[in-house]
Design an enzyme around this catalytic site. Structure first.
Site, PDB file in Angstrom:
ATOM      1  N   LYS A  53      49.083  -8.925  18.958  1.00  0.00           N
ATOM      2  CA  LYS A  53      48.342  -7.693  19.221  1.00  0.00           C
ATOM      3  C   LYS A  53      46.913  -8.011  19.647  1.00  0.00           C
ATOM      4  CE  LYS A  53      51.264  -4.933  16.325  1.00  0.00           C
ATOM      5  NZ  LYS A  53      51.705  -4.732  14.951  1.00  0.00           N
ATOM      6  N   GLN A  97      49.901  -2.778   9.465  1.00  0.00           N
ATOM      7  CA  GLN A  97      51.188  -3.448   9.680  1.00  0.00           C
ATOM      8  C   GLN A  97      52.123  -3.201   8.496  1.00  0.00           C
ATOM      9  OE1 GLN A  97      51.965  -5.165  12.549  1.00  0.00           O
ATOM     10  NE2 GLN A  97      54.011  -5.566  11.765  1.00  0.00           N
ATOM     11  N   ASP A 120      50.168   4.321  15.876  1.00  0.00           N
ATOM     12  CA  ASP A 120      51.581   4.059  15.579  1.00  0.00           C
ATOM     13  C   ASP A 120      52.386   5.361  15.583  1.00  0.00           C
ATOM     14  OD1 ASP A 120      52.576   1.478  15.088  1.00  0.00           O
ATOM     15  OD2 ASP A 120      51.483   1.330  13.190  1.00  0.00           O
TER      16      ASP A 120
HETATM   17  N1  GUN Z   1      56.384  -3.221  11.458  1.00  0.00           N
HETATM   18  C1  GUN Z   1      57.433  -3.348  12.320  1.00  0.00           C
HETATM   19  N2  GUN Z   1      57.223  -2.583  13.416  1.00  0.00           N
HETATM   20  C2  GUN Z   1      56.034  -1.977  13.240  1.00  0.00           C
HETATM   21  C3  GUN Z   1      55.271  -1.074  14.047  1.00  0.00           C
HETATM   22  O1  GUN Z   1      55.665  -0.658  15.142  1.00  0.00           O
HETATM   23  N3  GUN Z   1      54.073  -0.701  13.515  1.00  0.00           N
HETATM   24  C4  GUN Z   1      53.637  -1.122  12.301  1.00  0.00           C
HETATM   25  N4  GUN Z   1      52.465  -0.662  11.866  1.00  0.00           N
HETATM   26  N5  GUN Z   1      54.306  -1.949  11.543  1.00  0.00           N
HETATM   27  C5  GUN Z   1      55.503  -2.376  12.014  1.00  0.00           C
END
Ligand code: GUN
Length: 283
Positions: A53, A97, A120
């Protein structure tokens, strides 16, 4: 023989578009879109995502901050950090996350994020907006799947769409986006009876189960579009999807590979959402 949907190439193209828009936006507004990523604990897969990211932010010209917090972080400490970022003008998107360590209450943390910075789209406010088809942000993985479908010029309208998996992150919002594109949508899950026969009727089949090679030839209609959201590690460390590619490929009209299909799109859509959040802030 299926056409392979090249998620890496489509992702690269969209990131170039985002980078160009970001440069224009920064010139006009005087600031860069900013993303903060929070990770709690030492899950190796999550650490890889967070690194990717950060790299993606640099690539498209965003400002970014990462917070790698110890596994013992308390609910209060985490919520205090989210609050600080909610009030930080340099930050337009906040991503926590998931999964969080067991002692932390995920729902409460997600509720703390300002919905305008919820890139998200996990906050109940944004989830509700997706339900009624009025949304600023789409959850990144389902949005990535829709972008792959659109850029491959696959028409969803009136098609039988089957989503396998009912998670809040993928299955449920995926079904809703296909519905908004006028698909006729069925959601299947671990308790579904006659799963294979339902899947075999699908014109568009989206597999988001989390079980390696779960979808075989007996579940795929000839000419179906097969989208594999799975990311499973085999014993030898190799990445594999939820679809048995060797069995599916001769039957499908289009198919996404793993790796190189849906995976690269998720972070790209996160970049898209962060740019949208920054633009909304200016508005
Ligand atoms: N864990 C697995 N996929 C995701 C996602 O798209 N966003 C977040 N915040 N955590 C994740």
């Amino acid at each position: 023989m299926a056409k392979i949907i090249d998620g890496k190439a489509i992702s690269k193209q969209i990131r170039e578009e985002i980078a160009a828009e970001t440069a224009e936006f920064a010139k006009n507004s005087g600031f860069k879109p900013g993303l903060a990523v929070i990770i709690v604990g030492e899950d190796p897969a999550s650490q890889v995502y967070v690194r990717n990211k950060r790299k993606a932010c640099d690539e498209v010209g965003f400002y970014s901050e990462s917070y790698e917090l110890p596994a013992e972080t308390t609910q209060e400490e985490l919520e205090t950090l989210v609050d600080k970022l909610n009030n930080d003008d340099k930050i337009h998107g906040i991503l926590v996350q998931l999964p969080l360590p067991k002692h932390l209450d995920e729902t409460r943390v997600l509720l703390k994020i300002n919905p305008e910075k919820d890139v998200d789209a996990f906050h109940p406010y944004n989830v509700g907006k997706i339900m009624i088809g009025d949304y600023s942000f789409l959850p990144c993985t389902p949005a990535g799947v829709m972008a792959l479908i659109e850029r491959s010029e696959i028409d969803v309208c009136g098609k039988k769409c089957v989503v396998i998996g009912r998670s809040n992150i993928v299955g449920k919002p995926m079904a809703m986006l296909l519905l908004h594109s006028h698909g006729t949508v069925t959601i299947c899950h671990s308790r579904t009876q006659n799963l294979a026969s339902i899947c075999k009727e699908a014109d568009i089949l989206v597999a988001a189960i989390g079980k390696a090679d779960f979808v075989g030839a007996d579940m795929i209609k000839e000419g179906a579009v097969v989208i594999d959201v799975g990311m499973n590690r085999k014993a030898d460390g190799k990445l594999t999807g939820d679809v048995n590619f060797a069995e599916a490929e001769p039957l499908a009209s289009y198919i996404t590979p793993v790796p190189g299909g849906v995976g690269p799109m998720t972070i790209t859509m996160l970049m898209q959402n962060t740019l949208t959040a920054a633009k909304n802030k200016v508005k």
